[in-house]
Design an enzyme around this catalytic site. Structure first.
Site: not given
Length: 781
Positions: A64-65, A252-253, A283, A629
């Site tokens: 994503k980043t 973002d997010e 998430q 994670r």
DNA sequence: CTGGAGGATCTTTTT
DNA sequence: GATCCTCCAG
């Protein structure tokens, strides 16, 4: 009302000229820009679909980043916009920092021009500072943190004649926060909700609080969003200018946005309509803070013509780990649905372990870590992710005994420490004397004989005349209203502040800070303190001054810390990471330990109580975040007994354990030190049935209990009812155990109740002595 | 006004 | 177990 014209600087309407010979020329010519290499087709589409609304559903570990930063680089390099014309919002400072860094790697110094890259709050401040007067503020307003906020509210509650015991300030703070998150001004608070506090005075107190904030020229975190939103709504001219400026918007997010944030994004996006939101509905873990998963679920409706791109190739975790996580999250109903595919080779199954208590759990994790370390794995690449911060202690204790280096991420924060806050208060007053809360904080720290009565008198002055506490102090110090001792002390203090303020121009700010701390007697106060932590506090003060050095001016420093409450931890040392699941979002580790998967703790009781099914689903997403994670290894564990406050509670394994797909989980045969309490030694726990295939339906005890509780329309208030592995039939009707009653406890035997406090009993046991236990654990003898 | 003793309350997560 | 708060004696 007039608004200051926005400084448009270089950002005029014309598109920026092409950079001769730069990457952009190449990109336009159809040649492959180097930064596009190595992207998979979906990622590449997300990068190259620059115009129009776009939603990128990016599952965990799908890069994503990378997509976000590459997209930014692409927009800049193809000359579609200047750096200053791009709005890029993140949620955490960490994310903003990382983004800036990574863009820097891609395109170099151009990133410096990205003045609108930051957290929602940081960007909010920036906008609010240039239009402060539209919100009834002066541009130099200060930003209150939670602590200040509570103290201010306490004053207001007291002034309103409400019993703060019965109506805690925290609760009001929570409500106000909630309203602000939803973009509600006091006048718009629904009547029903206002009733939730202080016998219907909620909205009134909210209004009073806002008024007080204006008087002291301050805002709280919520205002940074709320006020900007209202400026946009009420002043179309201002909105227009920002709409014109932001040619491209990146969020973002997105799943974490609340209503206020959503509304202001939507207003801004009506300009150029180039808004790209990246997020993962699975998430979304900040519902308690007002985040609306709904925002992401209805993106296509809100932004007509929106494209949606799904990133489903996971580069992080093994298929086993991904399979377990996917199976778990599939139990959620409100989700868009994604199918993550692992791009990695098969790995080990997730390990599931049972322990007698929390200490044993910590011991086992410690052993695992030492073993992995012997195999050459880095401590940095391991993490323990807990649901609630109190769980951390057991691990810290264990690691200290073992000598395993660890770091607590997001633990007690530097800027929230008492001594740091005190020191900051001194600096803040020096910079702006009208900061009443700061002034009140240190007026008698160190002790100088200015007590509550004196402060109260100054308050009266301030309120009557409508000026600040500092001004009131100046006035009062010239009269004989105060006892001589207090008056002299006050005069000395005010003189010092005057002197320091003078020095603000001349001296370097770090030097001035040292002088202030010295001359005020603050340093001396801690030097004379014999308590064990005094030394550490002095060191923190030094660290504070040191960190000031990274800023040009005192003002710059103060602005920074108002928004950035964390300090960058040096990730260079090799240490095990301990953190909450929330702060783990966005990170990855080779090995992840997930302890404390017990009903009541995870899913957390309060989440279930307060938000029912939605709360449960959010907890499940949290579990999903935790598992995803891990790159190679994940160990989930639970303890059968856990000490909460000062009492022992038995607990049931989390329902999430039942929900993990059997194919990806292996139960560790745990020979534990308390022989006899390992797996198989207690008859009725479901954990033993684990030898038979997992059941993937909701028919486990935990779930059934939940069902029963919900059916009764009552939240599951009490703790799970297991005593040493035996499921005990629950007597749900009130036990009505009174003081003096003779009772029986499974573990401690017979005793007499010496004190009753709600459902907590203090019992004098015949054999075991005095213990505090929950009433559900005893029966009348 | 200060300091210490004892009591109550808490612990979900954060910009 | 810890911290914050209140109350009381100097």
């Amino acid at each position: 009302m007039t608004s200051r014209p926005i400084d448009l600087g270089d950002f005029e309407e014309a598109p920026p000229p092409q950079k001769p010979g730069g990457l952009s020329a190449r990109a336009l010519a159809g040649a492959e820009a180097p930064y596009l290499k190595g992207l998979n087709p979906e990622q590449r589409a997300a990068v190259e679909t620059t115009d129009g609304p776009l939603l990128v559903l990016a599952g965990a570990g799908t890069g994503k980043t990378r997509v976000l930063t590459t997209r930014l680089a692409h927009i800049l390099n193809t000359g579609k916009a200047w750096p200053g014309q791009i709005l890029c919002v993140t949620f955490t400072n960490k994310a903003a920092r990382e983004m800036r860094e990574r863009i820097g790697h891609l395109i170099g110094g151009v990133v410096e021009g990205m003045t609108w890259l930051g957290t929602f709050h940081a960007i909010g401040v920036k906008i609010l500072r240039s239009h402060a007067e539209l919100a009834g503020l002066k541009s130099g307003f200060s930003i209150l943190d939670t602590d200040d906020q509570i103290r201010l509210l306490k004053q207001i509650i007291e002034a309103a004649g409400i019993d703060e015991k019965r109506w805690p300030a925290r609760q009001l703070a929570g409500l106000i926060d909630n309203w602000k998150n939803r973009g509600l001004l006091p006048a718009r608070v629904p009547a029903g909700e206002a009733h939730a506090y202080g016998n219907g005075r909620g909205a009134e107190l909210y209004a009073e609080y806002q008024a007080r904030l204006r008087v002291v020229n301050a805002v709280d975190f919520g205002d940074l969003l709320l006020e900007v939103l209202h400026i946009f709504q009420d002043h179309p001219d201002v909105l227009k200018e920002y709409q014109r400026r932001f040619k491209y918007m990146l969020v973002d997010e997105y799943q974490d946005t609340n209503v206020a944030q959503y509304l202001w994004l939507r207003l801004l996006a009506q300009g150029h309509k180039n808004i790209c939101c990246v997020g993962d509905d699975d998430q979304s873990i900040y519902g308690w803070r007002g985040a609306e998963v709904d925002n992401i679920l209805r993106f296509e409706k809100d932004f007509p013509g929106a494209k949606v791109i799904r990133l489903e190739r996971n580069y992080r975790s093994t298929p086993q780990i991904l399979g377990a996580a996917s199976g778990l999250i599939a139990k959620n109903e409100s989700r868009l649905g994604k199918t993550l595919r692992s791009e990695r080779d098969d790995g080990d199954m997730i390990t599931l372990r049972s322990h007698w208590d929390g200490d044993e759990e910590a011991r086992a994790v410690g052993e695992d870590i030492e073993q992995l370390q012997r195999k050459g794995e880095k401590l940095n690449d391991m993490a323990i992710l807990v649901r609630a911060s109190f769980q951390m202690r057991a691990f810290e204790d264990r690691f200290i005994t073992l000598g395993v280096p660890y770091r607590v991420v997001g633990g007690p924060r530097f800027y929230e420490r008492q001594e740091v806050r005190d020191a900051l208060a001194y600096l803040k007053i020096t910079a702006s004397p009208d900061n009443d809360l700061a002034f009140e904080r240190i007026i008698n720290v160190p002790k100088r004989g200015i007590g509550d009565t004196s402060v109260k008198r100054m308050h009266e002055h301030a309120r009557k005349n409508g000026y600040s506490l500092y001004r009131a102090a100046e006035v009062v110090s010239q009269t004989d209203e105060l006892p001589a001792k207090a008056r002299t002390a006050l005069r000395t203090l005010l003189e010092s502040f005057g002197r320091w303020r003078q020095a603000l121009q001349g001296l370097p700010h770090t030097e001035l800070a040292e002088i202030i701390l010295d001359e005020s007697g603050y340093t001396t106060m801690w030097q004379n303190d014999k308590s064990p932590e005094a030394q550490g506090r002095l060191e923190n003060l030094k660290e504070l001054v040191r960190s000031m050095g990274e800023f040009e001016t005192m003002e710059g420093f103060l602005e920074h810390i108002a928004l950035v409450m964390d300090t960058e931890s040096n990730a260079s040392e090799d240490k095990v990471n301990i953190m909450t699941l929330h702060s783990a979002k966005g990170l990855e580790f080779g090995t992840v330990f997930l302890p404390g998967w017990e009903e009541g703790l995870f899913p957390h009781q309060r989440s279930l109580d307060e938000n029912g099914r939605a709360g449960l689903e959010e907890e499940r997403r949290l579990a999903y975040v935790g598992i995803t994670r891990a790159k190679r290894r994940a160990t989930i564990s639970f303890a059968q007994n856990r000490r909460v406050h000062n009492l022992w509670q038995s607990s049931l394994p989390s329902r999430f354990i039942d929900e993990l797909p059997e194919a990806h989980v292996e139960v560790a045969p745990m020979a534990n030190s308390y022989g006899g309490y390992g797996i198989g030694s207690y008859g009725t726990s479901r954990f033993e049935e684990r030898t038979t295939p997992f059941s993937n339906t909701y028919d486990t005890p935990g779930w059934q209990r939940a069902q029963r509780a919900y059916a009764k329309g009552e939240a599951m208030r009490s703790s799970p009812n297991i005593i040493e592995g035996q499921l005990v039939a629950r007597e749900t009707e009130g036990k009505n155990i009174a003081r003096g009653a003779r009772v029986f406890h499974q573990k401690f035997g017979y005793g007499r109740v010496s004190h009753v406090d709600g459902n907590k009993l203090t019992i004098d046991f015949d054999k075991a002595g005095e213990k505090r236990v929950l009433d559900s654990f005893v029966e009348l003898a």
